[in-house]
Scaffold this active site. Structure first.
Site, short mmCIF file in Angstrom:
data_model
loop_
_atom_site.label_atom_id
_atom_site.label_comp_id
_atom_site.label_asym_id
_atom_site.label_seq_id
_atom_site.Cartn_x
_atom_site.Cartn_y
_atom_site.Cartn_z
N HIS A 56 0.86 -1.18 0.00
CA HIS A 56 0.00 0.00 0.00
C HIS A 56 0.91 1.25 0.00
O HIS A 56 1.78 1.39 0.85
CB HIS A 56 -0.92 0.01 1.23
CG HIS A 56 -1.96 1.07 1.13
ND1 HIS A 56 -3.18 0.86 0.51
CD2 HIS A 56 -1.95 2.36 1.53
CE1 HIS A 56 -3.87 1.99 0.55
NE2 HIS A 56 -3.15 2.92 1.15
N ALA A 57 0.69 2.14 -0.96
CA ALA A 57 1.58 3.28 -1.15
C ALA A 57 1.67 4.15 0.11
O ALA A 57 0.65 4.39 0.76
CB ALA A 57 1.10 4.12 -2.32
N GLU B 41 -3.48 14.91 2.90
CA GLU B 41 -3.99 14.01 1.87
C GLU B 41 -4.44 14.76 0.61
O GLU B 41 -4.56 14.17 -0.45
CB GLU B 41 -5.15 13.17 2.41
CG GLU B 41 -4.79 12.27 3.58
CD GLU B 41 -3.65 11.30 3.28
OE1 GLU B 41 -3.38 11.02 2.11
OE2 GLU B 41 -3.00 10.86 4.25
N TYR C 142 -9.40 11.32 4.20
CA TYR C 142 -9.53 11.25 2.73
C TYR C 142 -10.84 11.86 2.25
O TYR C 142 -10.92 12.38 1.15
CB TYR C 142 -9.42 9.80 2.24
CG TYR C 142 -8.12 9.14 2.65
CD1 TYR C 142 -6.91 9.53 2.09
CD2 TYR C 142 -8.11 8.16 3.63
CE1 TYR C 142 -5.72 8.94 2.47
CE2 TYR C 142 -6.92 7.55 4.02
CZ TYR C 142 -5.73 7.94 3.44
OH TYR C 142 -4.55 7.36 3.82
N HIS D 269 2.70 14.41 -0.20
CA HIS D 269 3.12 14.21 1.19
C HIS D 269 4.59 14.63 1.37
O HIS D 269 4.95 15.33 2.31
CB HIS D 269 2.99 12.74 1.59
CG HIS D 269 1.56 12.27 1.78
ND1 HIS D 269 0.67 12.91 2.62
CD2 HIS D 269 0.90 11.21 1.29
CE1 HIS D 269 -0.49 12.25 2.61
NE2 HIS D 269 -0.38 11.22 1.80
N HIS E 58 -0.10 12.00 -5.51
CA HIS E 58 -0.62 12.00 -4.14
C HIS E 58 0.55 11.81 -3.15
O HIS E 58 0.71 12.60 -2.20
CB HIS E 58 -1.65 10.87 -3.98
CG HIS E 58 -2.16 10.71 -2.59
ND1 HIS E 58 -3.34 11.28 -2.16
CD2 HIS E 58 -1.65 10.07 -1.51
CE1 HIS E 58 -3.52 11.00 -0.88
NE2 HIS E 58 -2.51 10.25 -0.46
N GLU E 59 1.37 10.82 -3.39
CA GLU E 59 2.48 10.54 -2.48
C GLU E 59 3.52 11.66 -2.53
O GLU E 59 4.08 12.04 -1.50
CB GLU E 59 3.13 9.19 -2.83
CG GLU E 59 2.21 7.98 -2.69
CD GLU E 59 1.59 7.84 -1.31
OE1 GLU E 59 2.21 8.27 -0.33
OE2 GLU E 59 0.46 7.33 -1.21
N HIS F 202 -6.21 0.41 5.97
CA HIS F 202 -6.20 1.34 7.10
C HIS F 202 -6.84 0.79 8.37
O HIS F 202 -6.64 1.34 9.44
CB HIS F 202 -6.90 2.64 6.69
CG HIS F 202 -6.26 3.29 5.49
ND1 HIS F 202 -6.36 2.75 4.22
CD2 HIS F 202 -5.52 4.41 5.35
CE1 HIS F 202 -5.71 3.50 3.36
NE2 HIS F 202 -5.19 4.53 4.02
O1 X8Z Z 1 -4.17 5.27 1.37
C1 X8Z Z 1 -4.14 6.11 0.49
C2 X8Z Z 1 -2.81 6.64 -0.04
C3 X8Z Z 1 -1.77 6.68 1.01
S1 X8Z Z 1 -2.02 7.91 2.21
C4 X8Z Z 1 -2.33 5.75 -1.15
N1 X8Z Z 1 -5.30 6.54 -0.08
C5 X8Z Z 1 -6.59 6.01 0.33
C6 X8Z Z 1 -6.80 4.57 -0.06
O2 X8Z Z 1 -6.02 4.07 -0.89
O3 X8Z Z 1 -7.72 3.93 0.43
C7 X8Z Z 1 -5.42 7.55 -1.11
C8 X8Z Z 1 -6.88 7.64 -1.42
C9 X8Z Z 1 -7.61 6.90 -0.35
ZN ZN Z 2 -1.88 9.89 1.47
#
Ligand code: X8Z
Ligand code: ZN
Length: 418
Positions: free
Chosen positions: A135-136, A193, A305, A169, A165-166, A295
């Site tokens: 997960h990024a 975010e 988000y 950050h 997005h990254e 998460h």
């Molecule tokens: O978790 C993330 C990023 C890292 S902060 C890749 N996002 C959420 C997800 O993937 O569920 C970005 C959008 C929503």
């Molecule tokens: Zn993020």
């Protein structure tokens, strides 16, 4: 504790009000997508008024629906500006995607990435097969020089947006690196975010994709434009209830509104109520579906988000105005076509906001960019207005029901006998 970051006593009510403001647009999109899925899979799979089976939406969590753009194009015979194929043809690599993103940031007068970033980041899935949380994520090593991304990047347009997005950050980490440690945070986590996503809103415009050679020069076509807005909505609008409900579910757990015996069924109830989706097969408390979302086991709050989805359109609008690329009085230059590339004015606003880190209340930081002190969903509504008008007419024309009614219980305490 989780809401402390937002420093707003009635934050939950504010979020509920924001959701209520954007829900009419979500419902139009939902009705349209359900109609197209019904046409594709038949009435016995997708009912006329029920929730959408979640596994048809092209994403493991049904959180963004861009993968089913081909089923959902307003004008199926025209293009939709998903440039994944063009990126592959042009020989893009993960590193090149990050270099492209860096160049967008520096074009605004923002900071390039330091050597440590290029030398120590993990930008691709390691070839040696070792286990990795893919997960990024973006990391601040808190020594004012070492900042890294870990992302198993694949070459696609969707991932190009995640790259920005990254990088957002990392840019934020760099901008506030000289503050005392305790203040090296976003104005609130939604700001963190939103940053990279804001830039990505410019990158993904057809105007910008033409500038960087990923789309051919063609004369403007309003039908292609609507296809483009649909692709964006399948990401940004489809996500809204999902971004809201993960923490709604956890707040209720933390405050004993939901009992631990109802973990999974409470989850599906929110999924149905807010997203209008249902599971592909009956669920029970023997399953733990929210655990499949990164998460949840990582214990990372998620409403950030949702906040970011609202904020990024406020930022985009203000930056576009500063860049001279958008004027609310000029209907020939709508918000969804604005590209802030190379605007030093926009960059100055962004940098001034980011350098504040967590040193001021977030409304001050918001004001520094937008002149507004409150979260406001109207820039998001404005961005999607042409699509919303089209969807409303189309749903009327096809007689689609807007909204959904439960098809019956989808989750029971114990597994249903089969
Ligand atoms: O978790 C993330 C990023 C890292 S902060 C890749 N996002 C959420 C997800 O993937 O569920 C970005 C959008 C929503
Ligand atoms: Zn993020």
């Amino acid at each position: 504790m989780w809401l402390d970051d937002y420093d707003t006593p009635d934050f939950r009510e504010r979020l509920a009000a924001l959701w209520a403001e954007v829900a009419p647009l979500y419902r139009q999109l939902h009705a349209f997508v359900r109609g197209r899925l019904r046409a594709r899979y038949g009435d016995s799979v997708v009912s006329r008024i029920g929730p959408i089976p979640a596994h048809l939406l092209g994403n493991m969590w049904a959180q963004t629906w861009g993968n089913i753009i081909d089923i959902c194009k307003p004008y199926p015979e025209k293009k939709a500006a998903d440039v994944s194929a063009q990126m592959k043809e042009a020989g893009y690599t993960p590193v090149r995607m990050f270099r492209l993103s860096e160049e967008f940031f520096t074009s605004l007068g923002l900071e390039p990435m330091p050597d440590t970033f290029w030398n120590l980041s993990v930008l691709e899935r390691p070839a040696d097969g070792r286990e990795l949380v893919c997960h990024a994520s973006a990391w601040d090593f808190c020594d004012q020089r070492d900042f890294r991304i870990k992302q198993c990047t694949v070459v696609s347009m969707d991932q190009l947006i995640t790259v920005h997005h990254e990088m957002g950050h990392i840019q934020y980490y760099i901008q506030y690196k000289d503050l005392p440690m305790a203040l090296r945070r976003g104005a609130n986590s939604g700001f963190h975010e939103a940053l990279g996503d804001t830039l990505a809103l410019s990158v993904q415009t057809r105007k910008h994709l033409k500038k960087i050679g990923l789309l051919k020069e063609e004369k403007d076509d309003p039908e292609v434009d609507l296809n483009f807005l649909m692709l964006t909505a399948l990401d940004k609008i489809a996500f809204l209830p999902f971004g809201y409900l993960i923490d709604k579910w956890r707040w209720d757990l933390f405050s004993n509104v939901t009992s631990p015996e109802d973990l999974n069924c409470a989850w599906w109830q929110l999924r149905e109520e807010l997203q209008g989706v249902k599971p592909p097969q009956p669920r029970s408390e023997a399953d733990f579906d929210p655990g499949a979302k990164y998460h949840v086991p990582a214990n990372t709050p998620y409403v950030r988000y949702f906040v970011a989805r609202i904020l990024q359109f406020q930022f985009h609008k203000a930056l576009c105005q500063a860049a001279g690329e958008y004027d609310p009085q000029d209907s020939s230059r709508p918000l969804h076509q604005c590209d802030i590339y190379q605007s030093k004015e926009a960059g100055k606003l962004l940098s001034a906001m980011m350098r504040l880190g967590h040193s001021v209340p977030w409304p001050d930081a918001l004001e520094a960019i937008t002149g507004q002190r409150a979260m406001d969903a109207s820039p998001l509504r404005e961005y999607f207005r042409p699509l919303e008008e089209w969807l409303t007419k189309e749903n009327e024309r096809t007689g689609e029901t807007v909204g959904w009614k439960s098809d019956g219980p989808v989750c029971t305490k114990t597994p249903e006998a089969t």
